[in-house]
Design an enzyme around this catalytic site. Structure first.
Site, mmCIF file in Angstrom:
data_model
loop_
_atom_site.group_PDB
_atom_site.id
_atom_site.type_symbol
_atom_site.label_atom_id
_atom_site.label_comp_id
_atom_site.label_asym_id
_atom_site.label_seq_id
_atom_site.Cartn_x
_atom_site.Cartn_y
_atom_site.Cartn_z
ATOM 1 N N GLY A 27 23.842 63.589 -29.381
ATOM 2 C CA GLY A 27 23.430 64.296 -30.438
ATOM 3 C C GLY A 27 21.965 64.565 -30.296
ATOM 4 N N GLN B 271 13.644 67.008 -32.897
ATOM 5 C CA GLN B 271 13.306 65.794 -32.010
ATOM 6 C C GLN B 271 12.448 66.327 -30.755
ATOM 7 O OE1 GLN B 271 17.564 64.265 -32.556
ATOM 8 N NE2 GLN B 271 16.312 62.459 -32.034
ATOM 9 N N CYS C 190 19.399 56.293 -32.374
ATOM 10 C CA CYS C 190 18.920 57.568 -32.373
ATOM 11 C C CYS C 190 17.739 57.719 -31.191
ATOM 12 C CB CYS C 190 18.297 57.771 -33.765
ATOM 13 S SG CYS C 190 17.265 59.772 -33.955
ATOM 14 N N LEU C 191 17.746 58.969 -30.502
ATOM 15 C CA LEU C 191 17.003 59.013 -29.578
ATOM 16 C C LEU C 191 15.381 58.902 -30.053
ATOM 17 C CD1 LEU C 191 18.611 61.834 -27.251
ATOM 18 C CD2 LEU C 191 18.527 58.921 -26.697
ATOM 19 N N HIS D 132 24.218 62.857 -39.513
ATOM 20 C CA HIS D 132 22.879 62.078 -38.757
ATOM 21 C C HIS D 132 22.081 63.309 -38.293
ATOM 22 C CE1 HIS D 132 20.939 59.305 -35.903
ATOM 23 N NE2 HIS D 132 20.565 60.389 -35.477
ATOM 24 N N GLU D 133 22.656 64.438 -37.690
ATOM 25 C CA GLU D 133 21.663 65.539 -37.093
ATOM 26 C C GLU D 133 21.113 66.464 -38.195
ATOM 27 O OE1 GLU D 133 20.717 64.984 -33.994
ATOM 28 O OE2 GLU D 133 22.190 63.706 -33.492
ATOM 29 N N HIS E 211 18.311 65.023 -39.619
ATOM 30 C CA HIS E 211 17.083 65.241 -39.055
ATOM 31 C C HIS E 211 16.438 66.521 -39.323
ATOM 32 C CE1 HIS E 211 16.460 62.166 -35.837
ATOM 33 N NE2 HIS E 211 17.857 62.341 -35.374
HETATM 34 NI NI NI Z 1 19.005 61.112 -34.261
#
Ligand code: NI
Length: 173
Positions: A46, A51, A93-94, A135-136, A139
């Site tokens: 995701g 990000q 998370c990236l 989660h997204e 963000h």
């Molecule tokens: Ni994330």
């Protein structure tokens, strides 16, 4: 399509609240294509536009494990209702590379959103997809999964990432 740089904690940009998309046009579709390519390359399941430094309410997700890709696109996602029952996943998370922690979230969520073509849609998600969507969406509000951890654990992770960043910058310079 292009691979874009993923911002990592503690970049203050990740804490911005993303803005609503007014029109789903080719620029937004290009953004989603880039996000997807960046996510596959990382690899992750995701990614939110913030990000890669774009403060727009756009999310891409792909939970498929097979060769055949099954991308999901969510523009201006809004939670209509969440279940009272929680489920727990070990999240990463990236933007928080190499760090993982268990997070409790509602195990079902019903959302409305615009799809790749700007069509209004609704989706009832559960399990991993529900967790991933939440989660997204976090963000988009400037929230990271580490915000749910104890202060001690969060500080430890942020410190560690800050140190890694400094080392990386030294090598680059
Ligand atoms: Ni994330």
């Amino acid at each position: 399509m292009a691979i874009r740089k993923i911002l990592t904690e503690p970049d203050p940009f990740l804490r911005q609240i993303s803005l609503e998309v007014k029109k789903v046009d080719n620029e937004i579709r290009k953004l989603m294509d880039d996000m997807l390519e960046t996510m596959y390359e990382a690899p992750g399941i995701g990614l939110a536009a913030i990000q890669i430094g774009v403060p727009k309410r756009v999310i891409v997700i792909d939970l498929s494990k097979e060769e055949e890709k099954k991308p999901l696109y969510f523009i201006n996602p809004e939670v209509i209702v969440k279940s009272e029952n929680n489920s727990t996943y070990e999240e990463g998370c990236l933007s928080v590379p190499g760090q993982f922690a268990e997070v409790d979230r509602p195990n079902e969520c019903h959302i409305s959103y615009l799809d790749y073509n700007g069509q209004k849609k609704e989706l009832k998600a559960e399990g991993l997809l529900a967790t991933c969507i939440q989660h997204e969406i976090d963000h988009l509000e400037g929230i990271l999964f580490i915000d749910y951890l104890s202060k001690l654990k969060k500080n430890y992770i942020v410190k560690k990432l800050s140190k890694q960043k400094k080392v990386l910058e030294r090598i680059v310079v």
